[in-house]
Design a protein around this motif. Structure first.
Motif, PDB file in Angstrom:
ATOM      1  N   LEU A 132      10.795  -2.229  -6.029  1.00 25.89           N
ATOM      2  CA  LEU A 132       9.430  -2.303  -6.567  1.00 25.89           C
ATOM      3  C   LEU A 132       9.099  -1.031  -7.348  1.00 25.89           C
ATOM      4  O   LEU A 132       8.555  -1.092  -8.452  1.00 25.89           O
ATOM      5  CB  LEU A 132       8.428  -2.510  -5.434  1.00 25.89           C
ATOM      6  N   LYS A 133       9.446   0.118  -6.784  1.00 27.69           N
ATOM      7  CA  LYS A 133       9.185   1.391  -7.478  1.00 27.69           C
ATOM      8  C   LYS A 133       9.919   1.440  -8.807  1.00 27.69           C
ATOM      9  O   LYS A 133       9.389   1.926  -9.801  1.00 27.69           O
ATOM     10  CB  LYS A 133       9.590   2.564  -6.596  1.00 27.69           C
ATOM     11  N   GLU A 134      11.145   0.940  -8.813  1.00 22.68           N
ATOM     12  CA  GLU A 134      11.926   0.919 -10.055  1.00 22.68           C
ATOM     13  C   GLU A 134      11.271   0.022 -11.099  1.00 22.68           C
ATOM     14  O   GLU A 134      11.241   0.361 -12.284  1.00 22.68           O
ATOM     15  CB  GLU A 134      13.352   0.450  -9.760  1.00 22.68           C
ATOM     16  N   MET A 135      10.735  -1.113 -10.683  1.00 24.41           N
ATOM     17  CA  MET A 135      10.077  -2.027 -11.619  1.00 24.41           C
ATOM     18  C   MET A 135       8.814  -1.394 -12.201  1.00 24.41           C
ATOM     19  O   MET A 135       8.421  -1.705 -13.328  1.00 24.41           O
ATOM     20  CB  MET A 135       9.717  -3.348 -10.917  1.00 24.41           C
ATOM     21  N   LEU A 136       8.171  -0.521 -11.435  1.00 27.55           N
ATOM     22  CA  LEU A 136       6.926   0.113 -11.880  1.00 27.55           C
ATOM     23  C   LEU A 136       7.164   1.400 -12.664  1.00 27.55           C
ATOM     24  O   LEU A 136       6.239   1.932 -13.262  1.00 27.55           O
ATOM     25  CB  LEU A 136       6.045   0.419 -10.662  1.00 27.55           C
ATOM     26  N   ARG A 137       8.389   1.890 -12.680  1.00 24.48           N
ATOM     27  CA  ARG A 137       8.698   3.164 -13.338  1.00 24.48           C
ATOM     28  C   ARG A 137       8.235   3.226 -14.797  1.00 24.48           C
ATOM     29  O   ARG A 137       7.711   4.249 -15.221  1.00 24.48           O
ATOM     30  CB  ARG A 137      10.192   3.460 -13.246  1.00 24.48           C
ATOM     31  N   PRO A 138       8.381   2.159 -15.598  1.00 24.74           N
ATOM     32  CA  PRO A 138       7.976   2.260 -17.005  1.00 24.74           C
ATOM     33  C   PRO A 138       6.465   2.436 -17.217  1.00 24.74           C
ATOM     34  O   PRO A 138       6.042   2.867 -18.277  1.00 24.74           O
ATOM     35  CB  PRO A 138       8.427   0.933 -17.627  1.00 24.74           C
ATOM     36  N   LEU A 139       5.654   2.099 -16.221  1.00 26.04           N
ATOM     37  CA  LEU A 139       4.212   2.248 -16.380  1.00 26.04           C
ATOM     38  C   LEU A 139       3.855   3.726 -16.328  1.00 26.04           C
ATOM     39  O   LEU A 139       4.260   4.441 -15.430  1.00 26.04           O
ATOM     40  CB  LEU A 139       3.461   1.506 -15.269  1.00 26.04           C
ATOM     41  N   THR A 140       3.108   4.174 -17.310  1.00 26.74           N
ATOM     42  CA  THR A 140       2.702   5.567 -17.351  1.00 26.74           C
ATOM     43  C   THR A 140       1.192   5.642 -17.421  1.00 26.74           C
ATOM     44  O   THR A 140       0.545   4.739 -17.940  1.00 26.74           O
ATOM     45  CB  THR A 140       3.293   6.294 -18.579  1.00 26.74           C
ATOM     46  N   ARG A 189       0.837  -1.202   0.000  1.00 26.37           N
ATOM     47  CA  ARG A 189       0.000   0.000   0.000  1.00 26.37           C
ATOM     48  C   ARG A 189       0.870   1.248   0.000  1.00 26.37           C
ATOM     49  O   ARG A 189       0.606   2.204  -0.733  1.00 26.37           O
ATOM     50  CB  ARG A 189      -0.931  -0.019   1.223  1.00 26.37           C
ATOM     51  N   ARG A 190       1.923   1.249   0.814  1.00 30.05           N
ATOM     52  CA  ARG A 190       2.828   2.404   0.877  1.00 30.05           C
ATOM     53  C   ARG A 190       3.507   2.644  -0.468  1.00 30.05           C
ATOM     54  O   ARG A 190       3.590   3.779  -0.944  1.00 30.05           O
ATOM     55  CB  ARG A 190       3.857   2.200   1.993  1.00 30.05           C
ATOM     56  N   VAL A 191       3.967   1.569  -1.107  1.00 28.83           N
ATOM     57  CA  VAL A 191       4.603   1.698  -2.422  1.00 28.83           C
ATOM     58  C   VAL A 191       3.592   2.206  -3.447  1.00 28.83           C
ATOM     59  O   VAL A 191       3.893   3.118  -4.232  1.00 28.83           O
ATOM     60  CB  VAL A 191       5.228   0.363  -2.882  1.00 28.83           C
ATOM     61  N   HIS A 236      11.925  -5.278  -1.880  1.00 30.18           N
ATOM     62  CA  HIS A 236      12.368  -3.981  -1.375  1.00 30.18           C
ATOM     63  C   HIS A 236      11.558  -2.865  -2.028  1.00 30.18           C
ATOM     64  O   HIS A 236      11.396  -2.855  -3.257  1.00 30.18           O
ATOM     65  CB  HIS A 236      13.865  -3.793  -1.656  1.00 30.18           C
ATOM     66  N   PRO A 237      11.052  -1.916  -1.225  1.00 34.57           N
ATOM     67  CA  PRO A 237      10.217  -0.853  -1.786  1.00 34.57           C
ATOM     68  C   PRO A 237      10.862  -0.086  -2.942  1.00 34.57           C
ATOM     69  O   PRO A 237      10.197   0.200  -3.943  1.00 34.57           O
ATOM     70  CB  PRO A 237       9.963   0.077  -0.596  1.00 34.57           C
ATOM     71  N   ASP A 238      12.147   0.240  -2.820  1.00 30.98           N
ATOM     72  CA  ASP A 238      12.808   0.981  -3.898  1.00 30.98           C
ATOM     73  C   ASP A 238      12.906   0.149  -5.176  1.00 30.98           C
ATOM     74  O   ASP A 238      12.769   0.678  -6.274  1.00 30.98           O
ATOM     75  CB  ASP A 238      14.200   1.443  -3.467  1.00 30.98           C
ATOM     76  N   VAL A 254       1.776  -6.244  -7.071  1.00 30.96           N
ATOM     77  CA  VAL A 254       1.589  -7.534  -6.390  1.00 30.96           C
ATOM     78  C   VAL A 254       2.315  -8.640  -7.151  1.00 30.96           C
ATOM     79  O   VAL A 254       2.964  -9.500  -6.548  1.00 30.96           O
ATOM     80  CB  VAL A 254       0.087  -7.853  -6.217  1.00 30.96           C
ATOM     81  N   ASN A 255       2.219  -8.614  -8.474  1.00 25.61           N
ATOM     82  CA  ASN A 255       2.914  -9.634  -9.271  1.00 25.61           C
ATOM     83  C   ASN A 255       4.414  -9.616  -9.008  1.00 25.61           C
ATOM     84  O   ASN A 255       5.034 -10.666  -8.807  1.00 25.61           O
ATOM     85  CB  ASN A 255       2.636  -9.449 -10.759  1.00 25.61           C
ATOM     86  N   TRP A 256       5.031  -8.417  -9.021  1.00 24.47           N
ATOM     87  CA  TRP A 256       6.471  -8.323  -8.775  1.00 24.47           C
ATOM     88  C   TRP A 256       6.804  -8.772  -7.362  1.00 24.47           C
ATOM     89  O   TRP A 256       7.813  -9.434  -7.123  1.00 24.47           O
ATOM     90  CB  TRP A 256       6.982  -6.897  -9.014  1.00 24.47           C
ATOM     91  N   TYR A 257       5.962  -8.419  -6.406  1.00 26.67           N
ATOM     92  CA  TYR A 257       6.196  -8.811  -5.013  1.00 26.67           C
ATOM     93  C   TYR A 257       6.164 -10.331  -4.867  1.00 26.67           C
ATOM     94  O   TYR A 257       7.042 -10.923  -4.239  1.00 26.67           O
ATOM     95  CB  TYR A 257       5.148  -8.148  -4.116  1.00 26.67           C
ATOM     96  N   LEU A 258       5.157 -10.944  -5.438  1.00 25.67           N
ATOM     97  CA  LEU A 258       5.061 -12.407  -5.362  1.00 25.67           C
ATOM     98  C   LEU A 258       6.178 -13.092  -6.143  1.00 25.67           C
ATOM     99  O   LEU A 258       6.571 -14.212  -5.819  1.00 25.67           O
ATOM    100  CB  LEU A 258       3.692 -12.879  -5.872  1.00 25.67           C
ATOM    101  N   PHE A 259       6.711 -12.417  -7.152  1.00 21.95           N
ATOM    102  CA  PHE A 259       7.820 -12.952  -7.924  1.00 21.95           C
ATOM    103  C   PHE A 259       9.112 -12.935  -7.109  1.00 21.95           C
ATOM    104  O   PHE A 259      10.043 -13.677  -7.394  1.00 21.95           O
ATOM    105  CB  PHE A 259       7.976 -12.149  -9.216  1.00 21.95           C
TER     106      PHE A 259
END
Length: 78
Positions: free
Chosen positions: A57-65, A17-19, A53-55, A44-49
């Motif tokens: 996770l944020k990096e993995m989500l960066r390409p989503l716009t 939730r925080r991320v 680490h929050p940072d 959630v997919n990346w977390y379960l994979f």
């Protein structure tokens, strides 16, 4: 879509939730919008994979716009 037999506990959900809140704030998105729901699913997919680490996770989500908000480079006419 990634599937797992892992379960998420309260600590996991708090972190996710925080991320999600941070990513949505950075992108100017409402938490109840369609773009945020897409980001939440990916989160959630990346977390379960195994990305925990929050940072990271944020990096993995960066390409989503957000839909319609992607910047398009335009060449100046000469």
């Amino acid at each position: 879509m990634f599937s797992s037999y892992d379960t998420l506990d309260n600590d996991d959900l708090t972190l996710l939730r925080r991320v999600l809140e941070d990513v949505c704030a950075d992108k100017g998105l409402q938490l109840d919008g369609d773009e945020a729901k897409t980001i939440a699913r990916e989160l959630v997919n990346w977390y379960l994979f195994g990305v925990k680490h929050p940072d990271q996770l944020k990096e993995m989500l960066r390409p989503l716009t957000p839909t319609g908000c992607a910047e398009v480079e335009r060449a100046d006419p000469v």
